[in-house]
Write an enzyme that holds these catalytic residues in place. Structure first.
Site, PDB file in Angstrom:
ATOM      1  N   ARG B 299       0.824  -1.218   0.000  1.00  0.00           N
ATOM      2  CA  ARG B 299       0.000   0.000   0.000  1.00  0.00           C
ATOM      3  C   ARG B 299       0.852   1.259   0.000  1.00  0.00           C
ATOM      4  O   ARG B 299       0.550   2.235  -0.697  1.00  0.00           O
ATOM      5  CB  ARG B 299      -0.938  -0.001   1.208  1.00  0.00           C
ATOM      6  CG  ARG B 299      -2.091  -0.922   0.970  1.00  0.00           C
ATOM      7  CD  ARG B 299      -3.026  -1.134   2.130  1.00  0.00           C
ATOM      8  NE  ARG B 299      -4.042  -2.083   1.662  1.00  0.00           N
ATOM      9  CZ  ARG B 299      -5.105  -2.453   2.346  1.00  0.00           C
ATOM     10  NH1 ARG B 299      -5.312  -1.986   3.559  1.00  0.00           N
ATOM     11  NH2 ARG B 299      -5.962  -3.314   1.824  1.00  0.00           N
ATOM     12  N   TYR B 445      -5.922  -1.212  -7.170  1.00  0.00           N
ATOM     13  CA  TYR B 445      -5.291  -2.413  -6.582  1.00  0.00           C
ATOM     14  C   TYR B 445      -4.729  -2.182  -5.174  1.00  0.00           C
ATOM     15  O   TYR B 445      -4.693  -1.072  -4.701  1.00  0.00           O
ATOM     16  CB  TYR B 445      -4.300  -3.069  -7.528  1.00  0.00           C
ATOM     17  CG  TYR B 445      -3.092  -2.316  -8.029  1.00  0.00           C
ATOM     18  CD1 TYR B 445      -2.584  -1.196  -7.405  1.00  0.00           C
ATOM     19  CD2 TYR B 445      -2.430  -2.796  -9.163  1.00  0.00           C
ATOM     20  CE1 TYR B 445      -1.456  -0.574  -7.898  1.00  0.00           C
ATOM     21  CE2 TYR B 445      -1.297  -2.174  -9.671  1.00  0.00           C
ATOM     22  CZ  TYR B 445      -0.818  -1.056  -9.021  1.00  0.00           C
ATOM     23  OH  TYR B 445       0.300  -0.446  -9.506  1.00  0.00           O
ATOM     24  N   GLU B 446      -4.371  -3.259  -4.539  1.00  0.00           N
ATOM     25  CA  GLU B 446      -3.954  -3.236  -3.124  1.00  0.00           C
ATOM     26  C   GLU B 446      -5.049  -2.647  -2.233  1.00  0.00           C
ATOM     27  O   GLU B 446      -4.770  -1.938  -1.267  1.00  0.00           O
ATOM     28  CB  GLU B 446      -2.649  -2.456  -2.926  1.00  0.00           C
ATOM     29  CG  GLU B 446      -1.474  -2.940  -3.738  1.00  0.00           C
ATOM     30  CD  GLU B 446      -1.233  -4.441  -3.652  1.00  0.00           C
ATOM     31  OE1 GLU B 446      -1.724  -5.068  -2.692  1.00  0.00           O
ATOM     32  OE2 GLU B 446      -0.573  -4.987  -4.545  1.00  0.00           O
ATOM     33  N   GLY B 447      -6.281  -2.974  -2.523  1.00  0.00           N
ATOM     34  CA  GLY B 447      -7.410  -2.409  -1.780  1.00  0.00           C
ATOM     35  C   GLY B 447      -7.863  -1.146  -2.478  1.00  0.00           C
ATOM     36  O   GLY B 447      -7.114  -0.167  -2.506  1.00  0.00           O
ATOM     37  N   GLN B 452      -9.719   1.603   1.436  1.00  0.00           N
ATOM     38  CA  GLN B 452      -8.802   2.384   2.278  1.00  0.00           C
ATOM     39  C   GLN B 452      -9.590   3.335   3.186  1.00  0.00           C
ATOM     40  O   GLN B 452      -9.248   3.521   4.358  1.00  0.00           O
ATOM     41  CB  GLN B 452      -7.838   3.216   1.421  1.00  0.00           C
ATOM     42  CG  GLN B 452      -7.045   2.439   0.384  1.00  0.00           C
ATOM     43  CD  GLN B 452      -6.124   1.396   0.980  1.00  0.00           C
ATOM     44  OE1 GLN B 452      -5.579   1.604   2.067  1.00  0.00           O
ATOM     45  NE2 GLN B 452      -5.971   0.279   0.301  1.00  0.00           N
TER      46      GLN B 452
END
Lengths: 595, 595
Positions: B299, B445-447, B452
């Site tokens: 992140r 991506y990555e959440g 978030q």
């Protein structure tokens, strides 16, 4: 996979109920035979064409792209066949005059049609997209001989057209155009011809294989032309000279096409004119004036592209969100102790916010955009001169606002929809990433959105001492007076507040423009955005007033819900933009050091 | 054409002056040998590598793309050679422990390096990008045997890694993961092995030809696993089993790569595990916890991608605006009656607004992002436990804010820069359109950024009763207390107002979350954005306080000018977001009907 369905129900809501267009048509001799039923039928057929013939070519056209080789452009598979059907169906002449072979339908139906085309296949639309404006320009400014040569071909779709303005050094600033035109020594044509020389770039549809001939409308300078934009003349330069004894190719060639982010199936050409024969449209050195007819038509069309993208993005996002199951929504069964499974993400608050914003934007832009088109119809054909004049004024004000704000909305809607789809949205097959890429160009071409803001604020508001804007505000205030119950009266109060604050902001800009001549340029974008939100508030206030008494039917119930969401969540956007205008008034802007 | 130059002067300003990192390093045994000069040297070398080796492959990699055939991925021309140089230069282990072969440098330098890589070539960065997090995950949770097998290979770059979480039905909701792991009957390995079966999608770098082996970190379920995310275990699954007597291919295959909008030179793979042999990392059913180490590192890296894109877009826009001549700026010579020529568009107010916004965003994100990285260094290595704990808390709060807001900023900056370039910006060769496409994925991506926001608001603010947020606000308030003159005191007053309003908004959310459990989800995105602007205000306040007394040198003068622009024009963004949070508090959100 994207499946676009034209929002016919909402379109007829706007046309019949929000605008009350059918009763206006009845009062205009030009449209007196048109009624709501016929209009709906036209749009139904249009929707079938957009969905059946164009939407299926959208992704494939993007993947294949337009190709350039041996000096010619080849369009993607299926594009030419769809174009033939389009011409055969009489679509190119939808809003053209019957005496030219057109159907004589209002601009209002034409923009609804453009909305569908853009939503179904933006790239395909680009090819026929300029014909309507080219025909209008020729009709208003062409000589009888030139009209006889080309007007019916444009209206029938036998011939397509391009708009050759931009040169490498002359984009937003047309005054820098260098292309030259000299009187031709040839005597073979019926009226004086010119030889055009120069290189034009970013020419949409400069070449293709959809029609044998292409009519280029080219800005160039006569030998005695003054410098700047007042030295430009407009010329019609055909790809083939059909009026010659033997049809022959003209000295205009496509040098190549651009590699670009979007409308990949629409060739963006570099066009070389090497003494190509052409004929003047309009008066010497007054080419920009003639071109503005075409440019205004193009700006309205580009605005509708933004709306089409917003609509198709909204449809994608909703269909996906209703289907995709991921996580538990607060308050759903699992929270009451049921075993873990997932809810459709349409239940999640962040997704609902996104979807409601998307609805507000697309439906709001539809009301404002169709209003603009209806104003053009009234300006052209209302029986009372006062109404024509008022409508023309409103259309001239609304055009730059719609062009800038709808295209920004189309792009931001595509991005918002992509976020709803998550990783899938980033992949080609779901269609949203193409919408995002395609929609982005509409913020740039036909005058960047920054150029639109200057047009609206400097030319149409300040130079006019705010008179036009005040008449726009009067129309909006009338809506507020029509409030019918406590709830609509609360909305009306907000609407009046926005009108007063807009008028005050405009008055301040006008007053301060002389001591601070940079001011209007500094805040133009924010002032335009402020007026855009005012227009959306006006649109939703009227929609709400109409829908509220009918809310036991699902369509109107949903309309009320979206309107209430707009009033609850989106009015702060106006205050935000207004605060930016205020900040711009209070603060000068430093220069930026490139080092 | 884009030519990226790492902003080394601004980087050292943030590291040395804004953060005062060198004096912190001196106090930490781990970094006590590092000084400002050495750090600057590392970054200079990094900048040379980014500019010399990676930037030239950015456009070509995008055009060529990663290719899939016969079950294997081939990277674009030049990518493997650049990777060899990268590994030979010791870059993979920049921030890894010296005993593992790493260079033991702080995260702070690592993120500056990632910023450069992302700005120069986002797609290339994707391949080595996960190694750092994989190494960290293995270091913290791997068994001694597993570490001995793979840790040094990850640190040296001999081996790359992938992060196998997503399945078709399980994206944002990892609890839906279905991949299975069963104890293997094989006895040939030193510790218990498992057989992993399932299909993972959207796997960055699932296959490529940069390294012979790839270490997949895979979330899967043991036979006795409970449902949901607490039933996931983490497994290391190598592409080749090097620990076997004879190295042999494992039962994991790449089934294809996605056609997507951006990082086209980074393969996004569908990975099929057919009873592939793997070893557990961490405890049974605690896989998500182990994976979080990798996810947090990822992140932070994705946040830095946003910063890199914002920086490279800014550089493009400024270079173009300084060069491009179009129209006359108000007040320039032509208006005094000189013959018409054009001014560089960098003089036009709308362009200056855009460029100043771009500067504010990139430099602001640099201060906030480097602060976050420095907090991670302090959390790991500060001598005082109180300082470690405080730094860890700040880093945990700042990570989701940075991920969401920097990536949004990177994308919007690319779009803003494109608008400065106009038509040229939409063409591939100027680089901005690629930045726009590439930057968009970082919001997903990555959440996703929505994930978030929920992490920040629900998990880190409300669940914690606002304690962490209040400590963050204390740090910000301290900056306000440091004001040194009338002008910085006025800024400090604004900063204190923002702190008070943020605290009040958080308190209201906490108080109302019980009666209105959906509230925090409804306003999460706006609350995060509000805090982001607070952080930028904090960043610019400190930058201004430092730069003001030094403003007779050009770097500091420009810094002061940008800071003053920020205070004059951008603080309304906070009020806007705050008003949206208020609107969300006052209004429930209707459900959206998909029909």
């Amino acid at each position: 996979m994207r499946t676009y369905t034209a929002p016919l129900r909402d379109m007829s809501f706007v046309i019949d109920e929000w605008l009350g267009a059918p009763s206006d048509w009845a009062s205009m001799p030009k449209f007196s035979e048109l009624d709501a039923g016929t209009a709906a039928q036209v749009l139904e057929e249009a929707a079938r064409f957009a969905r059946g013939r164009l939407a299926p070519l959208n992704a494939s056209g993007d993947l294949e792209g337009a190709r350039f080789s041996d000096g010619a452009v080849r369009m993607p598979e299926g594009f030419a066949a769809a174009y033939r059907d389009y011409a055969a169906g009489g679509w190119p002449g939808l809003a053209a005059e019957p005496e030219e072979g057109g159907q004589g339908l209002p601009q209002l139906l034409n923009v609804a049609w453009i909305e569908m085309l853009a939503a179904a296949n933006h790239a395909w639309l680009m090819s026929p997209g300029l014909s309507h404006g080219a025909a209008e320009c020729l009709r208003e400014h062409g000589s009888p001989w030139l009209k006889a040569q080309y007007l019916d071909k444009l209206v029938s779709g036998e011939c397509l057209s391009s708009m050759c303005l931009t040169e490498a050094q002359a984009g937003s600033d047309l005054g820098l155009i260098a292309a030259k035109a000299v009187p031709a020594d040839t005597r073979q044509e019926a009226e004086p011809a010119y030889r055009i020389t120069g290189t034009k770039i970013f020419i949409t549809g400069g070449d293709h294989d959809l029609t044998p001939n292409i009519v280029h409308l080219v800005l160039a300078r006569l030998p005695d032309a003054p410098a700047g934009s007042r030295g430009l003349s407009l010329f019609l330069v055909p790809k083939r000279r059909e009026s010659a004894a033997q049809p022959e190719m003209n000295a205009v060639t496509c040098q190549g096409i651009e590699k670009k982010m979007g409308p990949k199936a629409s060739p963006t050409c570099t066009m070389q004119f090497d003494g190509a024969l052409g004929w003047m449209v309009g008066q010497p050195h007054r080419g920009l004036q003639a071109m503005f007819v075409m440019m205004n038509a193009a700006r309205l069309q580009v605005a509708m592209q933004g709306l089409g993208h917003a609509e198709s993005a909204t449809q994608c996002a909703i269909a996906y969100a209703a289907d995709r199951r991921q996580s538990r929504a607060v308050g759903s069964a699992a929270h009451a102790g049921q075993p873990s499974r997932a809810d459709a993400i349409i239940l999640l608050p962040a997704i609902r916010r996104a979807l409601l914003d998307l609805h507000c934007v697309a439906e709001g832009a539809r009301m404002v955009g169709y209003w603009l088109a209806h104003c053009l119809d009234l300006a052209a054909a209302a029986p009372e001169s006062g109404r024509r004049e008022e409508a023309a004024l409103l259309a001239s004000l609304l055009t730059p606002v719609a062009k800038a704000s709808f295209t920004e909305a189309g792009f931001q809607s595509a991005s918002k929809a992509m976020q709803v789809l998550g990783g899938y949205g980033y992949m080609h097959e779901f269609g949203v990433e193409q919408t995002l890429r395609d929609s982005r160009v509409s913020m740039i071409y036909e005058g960047t959105n920054e150029v639109q803001a200057v047009d609206f604020v400097v030319r149409k508001t300040i130079a006019d001492s705010g008179k036009g804007l005040n008449r726009l505000l009067d129309v909006v205030r009338k809506e507020a007076e029509a409030a019918t119950c406590d709830e609509t009266r609360r909305v009306a109060q907000q609407l009046l507040r926005l009108c007063d604050q807009t008028a005050a902001a405009a008055a301040a800009l006008i007053a301060e423009s002389e001591p601070d001549p940079e001011l209007s340029y500094r805040v133009a974008g924010d002032f335009l955005a402020m007026v855009d939100i005012l227009l959306h508030t006006f649109a939703w206030a009227r929609a709400f007033r109409i829908a509220r008494p009918l809310a036991d039917s699902p369509f109107y119930a949903r309309k009320c819900e979206t309107a209430r969401y707009f009033f609850a969540y989106r009015l702060g956007d106006f205050d935000y933009r207004r605060s930016l205008v205020e900040r711009g008034r209070a603060n000068v802007l430093p220069h930026v050091n490139p080092a």
